[in-house]
Design an enzyme around this catalytic site. Sequence first.
Site, PDB file in Angstrom:
ATOM      1  N   ARG A 112       0.828  -1.225   0.000  1.00  0.00           N
ATOM      2  CA  ARG A 112       0.000   0.000   0.000  1.00  0.00           C
ATOM      3  C   ARG A 112       0.854   1.264   0.000  1.00  0.00           C
ATOM      4  NH1 ARG A 112      -2.758  -3.217   3.635  1.00  0.00           N
ATOM      5  NH2 ARG A 112      -4.625  -4.123   2.732  1.00  0.00           N
ATOM      6  N   LYS A 134       0.814  11.689  -9.761  1.00  0.00           N
ATOM      7  CA  LYS A 134       0.009  10.709 -10.512  1.00  0.00           C
ATOM      8  C   LYS A 134       0.934   9.611 -11.016  1.00  0.00           C
ATOM      9  CE  LYS A 134      -3.526  13.555 -12.726  1.00  0.00           C
ATOM     10  NZ  LYS A 134      -4.003  13.905 -14.057  1.00  0.00           N
ATOM     11  N   GLU A 176       4.458  21.346 -23.141  1.00  0.00           N
ATOM     12  CA  GLU A 176       3.870  21.478 -21.795  1.00  0.00           C
ATOM     13  C   GLU A 176       4.363  22.753 -21.107  1.00  0.00           C
ATOM     14  OE1 GLU A 176       1.491  19.642 -20.599  1.00  0.00           O
ATOM     15  OE2 GLU A 176       1.569  17.762 -21.718  1.00  0.00           O
ATOM     16  N   LYS A 218       3.254  23.869 -12.165  1.00  0.00           N
ATOM     17  CA  LYS A 218       2.602  22.596 -11.830  1.00  0.00           C
ATOM     18  C   LYS A 218       2.541  22.413 -10.315  1.00  0.00           C
ATOM     19  CE  LYS A 218       1.590  18.000 -13.096  1.00  0.00           C
ATOM     20  NZ  LYS A 218       1.794  16.803 -13.885  1.00  0.00           N
ATOM     21  N   GLU A 228      -7.617  16.734  -8.462  1.00  0.00           N
ATOM     22  CA  GLU A 228      -8.218  17.131  -9.717  1.00  0.00           C
ATOM     23  C   GLU A 228      -9.663  17.614  -9.683  1.00  0.00           C
ATOM     24  OE1 GLU A 228      -7.972  14.417 -13.281  1.00  0.00           O
ATOM     25  OE2 GLU A 228      -6.351  15.838 -13.650  1.00  0.00           O
ATOM     26  N   ARG A 232      -6.805  21.988 -10.781  1.00  0.00           N
ATOM     27  CA  ARG A 232      -5.867  21.105 -11.457  1.00  0.00           C
ATOM     28  C   ARG A 232      -6.248  20.905 -12.920  1.00  0.00           C
ATOM     29  NH1 ARG A 232      -2.366  16.210  -8.954  1.00  0.00           N
ATOM     30  NH2 ARG A 232      -1.406  15.591 -10.874  1.00  0.00           N
ATOM     31  N   ASN A 236      -4.903  20.725 -17.997  1.00  0.00           N
ATOM     32  CA  ASN A 236      -5.332  19.954 -19.168  1.00  0.00           C
ATOM     33  C   ASN A 236      -5.626  20.848 -20.376  1.00  0.00           C
ATOM     34  OD1 ASN A 236      -5.182  17.392 -18.070  1.00  0.00           O
ATOM     35  ND2 ASN A 236      -7.168  17.602 -17.070  1.00  0.00           N
ATOM     36  N   HIS A 239      -5.633  19.497 -23.843  1.00  0.00           N
ATOM     37  CA  HIS A 239      -5.537  18.036 -23.731  1.00  0.00           C
ATOM     38  C   HIS A 239      -6.780  17.294 -24.235  1.00  0.00           C
ATOM     39  CE1 HIS A 239      -1.899  18.852 -21.566  1.00  0.00           C
ATOM     40  NE2 HIS A 239      -1.714  17.596 -21.210  1.00  0.00           N
ATOM     41  N   HIS A 243      -5.853  14.528 -26.549  1.00  0.00           N
ATOM     42  CA  HIS A 243      -6.038  13.098 -26.265  1.00  0.00           C
ATOM     43  C   HIS A 243      -6.805  12.405 -27.387  1.00  0.00           C
ATOM     44  CE1 HIS A 243      -5.422  13.639 -21.664  1.00  0.00           C
ATOM     45  NE2 HIS A 243      -4.322  13.238 -22.256  1.00  0.00           N
ATOM     46  N   HIS A 255       2.917  12.809 -26.977  1.00  0.00           N
ATOM     47  CA  HIS A 255       1.864  13.462 -26.192  1.00  0.00           C
ATOM     48  C   HIS A 255       1.933  14.989 -26.358  1.00  0.00           C
ATOM     49  CE1 HIS A 255      -0.791  14.221 -22.806  1.00  0.00           C
ATOM     50  NE2 HIS A 255       0.131  14.998 -22.273  1.00  0.00           N
TER      51      HIS A 255
HETATM   52  N1  LIG Z   1       2.028  11.253 -14.248  1.00  0.00           N
HETATM   53  C1  LIG Z   1       1.769  12.353 -14.907  1.00  0.00           C
HETATM   54  O1  LIG Z   1       1.279  13.347 -14.354  1.00  0.00           O
HETATM   55  C2  LIG Z   1       2.104  12.421 -16.353  1.00  0.00           C
HETATM   56  C3  LIG Z   1       2.044  13.649 -17.042  1.00  0.00           C
HETATM   57  C4  LIG Z   1       2.431  13.672 -18.386  1.00  0.00           C
HETATM   58  C5  LIG Z   1       2.829  12.503 -19.027  1.00  0.00           C
HETATM   59  N2  LIG Z   1       2.847  11.324 -18.339  1.00  0.00           N
HETATM   60  C6  LIG Z   1       3.267  10.077 -18.983  1.00  0.00           C
HETATM   61  O2  LIG Z   1       4.617  10.228 -19.399  1.00  0.00           O
HETATM   62  C7  LIG Z   1       4.848   9.417 -20.548  1.00  0.00           C
HETATM   63  C8  LIG Z   1       5.541  10.232 -21.603  1.00  0.00           C
HETATM   64  O3  LIG Z   1       6.748  10.669 -21.068  1.00  0.00           O
HETATM   65  P1  LIG Z   1       7.967  11.085 -22.022  1.00  0.00           P
HETATM   66  O4  LIG Z   1       7.502  12.088 -22.991  1.00  0.00           O
HETATM   67  O5  LIG Z   1       9.084  11.385 -21.130  1.00  0.00           O
HETATM   68  O6  LIG Z   1       8.195   9.776 -22.891  1.00  0.00           O
HETATM   69  P2  LIG Z   1       8.967   8.401 -22.621  1.00  0.00           P
HETATM   70  O7  LIG Z   1       9.118   8.111 -21.186  1.00  0.00           O
HETATM   71  O8  LIG Z   1       8.264   7.401 -23.449  1.00  0.00           O
HETATM   72  O9  LIG Z   1      10.408   8.711 -23.236  1.00  0.00           O
HETATM   73  C9  LIG Z   1      10.534   9.062 -24.596  1.00  0.00           C
HETATM   74  C10 LIG Z   1      11.781   8.429 -25.183  1.00  0.00           C
HETATM   75  O10 LIG Z   1      12.928   9.102 -24.705  1.00  0.00           O
HETATM   76  C11 LIG Z   1      13.896   8.138 -24.281  1.00  0.00           C
HETATM   77  N3  LIG Z   1      14.720   8.826 -23.282  1.00  0.00           N
HETATM   78  C12 LIG Z   1      14.423   9.094 -22.003  1.00  0.00           C
HETATM   79  N4  LIG Z   1      15.376   9.851 -21.447  1.00  0.00           N
HETATM   80  C13 LIG Z   1      16.307  10.052 -22.395  1.00  0.00           C
HETATM   81  C14 LIG Z   1      17.537  10.760 -22.433  1.00  0.00           C
HETATM   82  N5  LIG Z   1      17.971  11.456 -21.378  1.00  0.00           N
HETATM   83  N6  LIG Z   1      18.259  10.748 -23.575  1.00  0.00           N
HETATM   84  C15 LIG Z   1      17.807  10.071 -24.658  1.00  0.00           C
HETATM   85  N7  LIG Z   1      16.650   9.402 -24.690  1.00  0.00           N
HETATM   86  C16 LIG Z   1      15.905   9.393 -23.573  1.00  0.00           C
HETATM   87  C17 LIG Z   1      13.064   7.005 -23.757  1.00  0.00           C
HETATM   88  O11 LIG Z   1      13.807   5.811 -23.692  1.00  0.00           O
HETATM   89  C18 LIG Z   1      11.951   6.965 -24.820  1.00  0.00           C
HETATM   90  O12 LIG Z   1      12.343   6.248 -25.949  1.00  0.00           O
HETATM   91  C19 LIG Z   1       3.508   8.895 -20.984  1.00  0.00           C
HETATM   92  O13 LIG Z   1       3.372   7.558 -20.580  1.00  0.00           O
HETATM   93  C20 LIG Z   1       2.507   9.784 -20.242  1.00  0.00           C
HETATM   94  O14 LIG Z   1       1.291   9.119 -19.984  1.00  0.00           O
HETATM   95  C21 LIG Z   1       2.503  11.266 -17.028  1.00  0.00           C
END
Ligand SMILES: NC(=O)c1ccc[n+]([C@@H]2O[C@H](COP(=O)([O-])OP(=O)(O)OC[C@H]3O[C@@H](n4cnc5c(N)ncnc54)[C@H](O)[C@@H]3O)[C@@H](O)[C@H]2O)c1
Length: 351
Positions: A112, A134, A176, A218, A228, A232, A236, A239, A243, A255
């Site tokens: 948990r 999140k 973003e 943020k 949310e 919050r 979005n 978004h 989405h 994204h």
């Molecule tokens: N929790 C939240 O509030 C929240 C908010 C926005 C997005 N997200 C999530 O985040 C994810 C997207 O994140 P992202 O855009 O970072 O994509 P990602 O984590 O898929 O990374 C994108 C690519 O970059 C590569 N990479 C990572 N760090 C690197 C570095 N330093 N040098 C070279 N390559 C590198 C990764 O291996 C991958 O191929 C989605 O799953 C989305 O749902 C979550």
Amino acid sequence: MSVITVGLDRSYPVRIDINCEEELLRLVQGRQRVALFFSENMKDAIPSLSNADAEVFLFPLPDSEEAKSARVLTKVWDWFGAAGFTRSDLVVAIGGGAVTDFAGFAAASWLRGVDWVAVPTTMAGMVDASIGGKTGINSDYGKNLIGAFHSPLEVLIDTQWLITLSDRDFAAGLAEVVKAGFIYDKGIITAIGDRNLSEVRSSESLTLELIERAVKVKAEVVSSDFKEDFNREILNYGHTFGHAIELDCKYSLRHGECVSIGMVFIAELALSLGLMEKDLLDLHRQILTNLSLPITYAGQSWETLYANMKIDKKTRGNLLRFVAVTEIGKTQRLEGPSETSLRQAYEKVCS
Ligand SMILES: NC(=O)c1ccc[n+]([C@@H]2O[C@H](COP(=O)([O-])OP(=O)(O)OC[C@H]3O[C@@H](n4cnc5c(N)ncnc54)[C@H](O)[C@@H]3O)[C@@H](O)[C@H]2O)c1
């Protein structure tokens, strides 16, 4: 280094411009076991933490969204069980948003909730995914449908990670940042000005300023509204339509790229409803284009995107709900606009 605090009751620091290895060694001190999650394709860049007293277990994950699955998580739970992973042990996530979402949820779901630390390595991870608590994985029925709110102990932002990031991922993260500017912090929009992607990227001080400002936005927003409600919801911006595109293109666009198109869509809608001046719409187009972000989406029918928007988390019953920007830094909820207005905005970005 700067430190920004997130949260109200259980707050945590986001340390920006730090040396990630040094900070991690500080955080693992006194822990018996550390589970370190990262993408397999990043394995050569991951600090070994060989100087730590703790036993460090390495968990390479499949890249990107492939990691965020129940199948991978089940393996992790089995390992946690076999290793006797306890509440005094620590999960560390080093990677993009996919890794921090996944490892954060692994930490949330075991016993948990065990402690975890986020080390974001992408722009999107630094300014968005690692902040706000999140965590989650994807289901066959959609993205991020399984998850929990579980704040990390600390977030460590080391901008050195950005050196190896592709231009495309850097720009996607900047979408973003621009969003944070339009909804909350005019200083972001001023700081970017008419610079293009390579001008922003090549300036370390500007990159750092943009990260700090976006994290502050943020942090302030989620601290006022952890789970949310409307505050919050302003995060979005862009978004809902974003989405809809993301689902339609089966995640072939990043994204942030979808959010970029989504911001222009909602700005078009706001203009047509008299909520936004034309100059501000033009500024959206100009700043996003300069940063090599897409502002149009080719080829999908209105019916498909409209149906996709209706399954957005902000939708209540059949009423579509959007966040509109009326001036830079001022937002307004926009509920139930007519399908005719929505379709007109769609035609501006999809024709
Ligand atoms: N929790 C939240 O509030 C929240 C908010 C926005 C997005 N997200 C999530 O985040 C994810 C997207 O994140 P992202 O855009 O970072 O994509 P990602 O984590 O898929 O990374 C994108 C690519 O970059 C590569 N990479 C990572 N760090 C690197 C570095 N330093 N040098 C070279 N390559 C590198 C990764 O291996 C991958 O191929 C989605 O799953 C989305 O749902 C979550």
